[in-house]
Scaffold this motif. Sequence first.
Motif, PDB file in Angstrom:
ATOM      1  N   GLU A   1       0.821  -1.204   0.000  1.00  0.00           N
ATOM      2  CA  GLU A   1       0.000   0.000   0.000  1.00  0.00           C
ATOM      3  C   GLU A   1       0.856   1.256   0.000  1.00  0.00           C
ATOM      4  O   GLU A   1       0.549   2.236  -0.690  1.00  0.00           O
ATOM      5  N   MET A   2       1.951   1.250   0.768  1.00  0.00           N
ATOM      6  CA  MET A   2       2.853   2.400   0.785  1.00  0.00           C
ATOM      7  C   MET A   2       3.486   2.606  -0.586  1.00  0.00           C
ATOM      8  O   MET A   2       3.637   3.739  -1.058  1.00  0.00           O
ATOM      9  N   ALA A   3       3.868   1.508  -1.238  1.00  0.00           N
ATOM     10  CA  ALA A   3       4.463   1.606  -2.574  1.00  0.00           C
ATOM     11  C   ALA A   3       3.454   2.174  -3.571  1.00  0.00           C
ATOM     12  O   ALA A   3       3.800   3.003  -4.428  1.00  0.00           O
ATOM     13  N   ARG A   4       2.202   1.747  -3.484  1.00  0.00           N
ATOM     14  CA  ARG A   4       1.164   2.250  -4.377  1.00  0.00           C
ATOM     15  C   ARG A   4       0.939   3.743  -4.172  1.00  0.00           C
ATOM     16  O   ARG A   4       0.781   4.501  -5.141  1.00  0.00           O
ATOM     17  N   LEU A   5       0.959   4.180  -2.925  1.00  0.00           N
ATOM     18  CA  LEU A   5       0.761   5.599  -2.637  1.00  0.00           C
ATOM     19  C   LEU A   5       1.906   6.436  -3.200  1.00  0.00           C
ATOM     20  O   LEU A   5       1.686   7.496  -3.782  1.00  0.00           O
ATOM     21  N   ARG A   6       3.141   5.954  -3.023  1.00  0.00           N
ATOM     22  CA  ARG A   6       4.293   6.690  -3.543  1.00  0.00           C
ATOM     23  C   ARG A   6       4.253   6.755  -5.063  1.00  0.00           C
ATOM     24  O   ARG A   6       4.655   7.756  -5.656  1.00  0.00           O
ATOM     25  N   ALA A   7       3.777   5.675  -5.698  1.00  0.00           N
ATOM     26  CA  ALA A   7       3.670   5.668  -7.159  1.00  0.00           C
ATOM     27  C   ALA A   7       2.679   6.716  -7.652  1.00  0.00           C
ATOM     28  O   ALA A   7       2.782   7.199  -8.787  1.00  0.00           O
ATOM     29  N   LYS A   8       1.749   7.085  -6.784  1.00  0.00           N
ATOM     30  CA  LYS A   8       0.764   8.111  -7.121  1.00  0.00           C
ATOM     31  C   LYS A   8       1.240   9.516  -6.757  1.00  0.00           C
ATOM     32  O   LYS A   8       0.488  10.488  -6.888  1.00  0.00           O
ATOM     33  N   GLY A   9       2.481   9.612  -6.263  1.00  0.00           N
ATOM     34  CA  GLY A   9       3.032  10.913  -5.932  1.00  0.00           C
ATOM     35  C   GLY A   9       2.766  11.381  -4.524  1.00  0.00           C
ATOM     36  O   GLY A   9       3.019  12.550  -4.193  1.00  0.00           O
ATOM     37  N   VAL A  10       2.263  10.502  -3.663  1.00  0.00           N
ATOM     38  CA  VAL A  10       1.986  10.871  -2.271  1.00  0.00           C
ATOM     39  C   VAL A  10       3.277  10.809  -1.459  1.00  0.00           C
ATOM     40  O   VAL A  10       4.037   9.838  -1.558  1.00  0.00           O
ATOM     41  N   ASP A  11       3.543  11.845  -0.673  1.00  0.00           N
ATOM     42  CA  ASP A  11       4.693  11.861   0.249  1.00  0.00           C
ATOM     43  C   ASP A  11       4.284  11.078   1.495  1.00  0.00           C
ATOM     44  O   ASP A  11       3.726  11.631   2.435  1.00  0.00           O
ATOM     45  N   VAL A  12       4.527   9.774   1.482  1.00  0.00           N
ATOM     46  CA  VAL A  12       4.102   8.920   2.587  1.00  0.00           C
ATOM     47  C   VAL A  12       5.309   8.513   3.424  1.00  0.00           C
ATOM     48  O   VAL A  12       6.325   8.064   2.892  1.00  0.00           O
ATOM     49  N   ARG A  13       5.202   8.702   4.725  1.00  0.00           N
ATOM     50  CA  ARG A  13       6.272   8.331   5.656  1.00  0.00           C
ATOM     51  C   ARG A  13       5.673   7.566   6.829  1.00  0.00           C
ATOM     52  O   ARG A  13       4.545   7.847   7.251  1.00  0.00           O
ATOM     53  N   LEU A  14       6.440   6.628   7.333  1.00  0.00           N
ATOM     54  CA  LEU A  14       6.007   5.845   8.487  1.00  0.00           C
ATOM     55  C   LEU A  14       6.894   6.168   9.676  1.00  0.00           C
ATOM     56  O   LEU A  14       8.124   6.107   9.584  1.00  0.00           O
ATOM     57  N   LEU A  15       6.281   6.530  10.795  1.00  0.00           N
ATOM     58  CA  LEU A  15       6.991   6.738  12.052  1.00  0.00           C
ATOM     59  C   LEU A  15       6.617   5.582  12.976  1.00  0.00           C
ATOM     60  O   LEU A  15       5.448   5.398  13.303  1.00  0.00           O
ATOM     61  N   PHE A  16       7.624   4.805  13.362  1.00  0.00           N
ATOM     62  CA  PHE A  16       7.389   3.612  14.184  1.00  0.00           C
ATOM     63  C   PHE A  16       7.875   3.883  15.603  1.00  0.00           C
ATOM     64  O   PHE A  16       9.066   4.092  15.840  1.00  0.00           O
ATOM     65  N   LEU A  17       6.940   3.874  16.554  1.00  0.00           N
ATOM     66  CA  LEU A  17       7.262   4.156  17.954  1.00  0.00           C
ATOM     67  C   LEU A  17       7.470   2.861  18.721  1.00  0.00           C
ATOM     68  O   LEU A  17       6.708   1.899  18.569  1.00  0.00           O
TER      69      LEU A  17
END
Length: 279
Positions: free
Chosen positions: A70-86
């Motif tokens: 899902e993250m890869a698909r979002l980035r392919a659409k030009g979305v600046d997606v980042r995950l912060l893992f606590l």
Amino acid sequence: MQLILISGLSGSGKSVALKALEDGGFYCVDNLPATMLCEAASLYTDYGYDRIGISVDVRSSPSLGALPEEMARLRAKGVDVRLLFLESKDETLVKRFSETRRRHPLSNPGLTVQECIRIEREMLGLIQELGTRIDTSDLSANALRTAIRELVDADGSRLTLVLQSFGFKNGVPLDADFVFDVRCLPNPFYEAALRPLTGLDQPVIDFFKGEALVGEMVADIGQLIARWLPHFSRENRSYLTIAIGCTGGQHRSVYISEQLAAAFRGQQVLIRHRQLSHD
């Protein structure tokens, strides 16, 4: 669109992080299944939202395996997606659950809190490698909010160098990519006038400037970072965390972290002083 995903262990501060995003102008959603991320992004775009914060964790565990795709698909659409893992140390998590009297999401009559934490770590093992890890073991709520704001505001197209001082007596940070031990250097703790001060105070700074070994340590660490930083940048990493440790995290590690930050002023740099961030 900027999409910040918050994930991590229960009790590590995900609610605080999501609230920090909300206070920063993000439209936030708690506990969304990973399989709905692309659909949600499209929906929020239609409604005019361009900064979104979404929490994804074990409460929707059946969908966690879909998160990388899902993250890869979002980035392919030009979305600046980042995950912060606590994450936090086990003893810290157990203490927090005890103090708040909250049940762990994986609780059942046959499991202790410690066992629930172990199972959750296993379930989230692959997720933590998808983003930036933040060790909240020694962070107050205010310090965590500040860290979240700094990470989110950083330019996602450039690698951010995170310099973190810490004290070995409180344990090594869980989120460190590199750890340097500077306990071999002269210690201002043994100077009565300097003991209550920190590596941010001028008398301590003057003390270290008079010690040749300290300058050599800064130079050697700086050269290693400079040598390998371009390689990490080419791997499309967003953050690289360098942890500098002394005994208490008050003098030597603080000073050296500040010196390294000054040496890399042309780089995007964030500084955290773990043992000085309890307020």
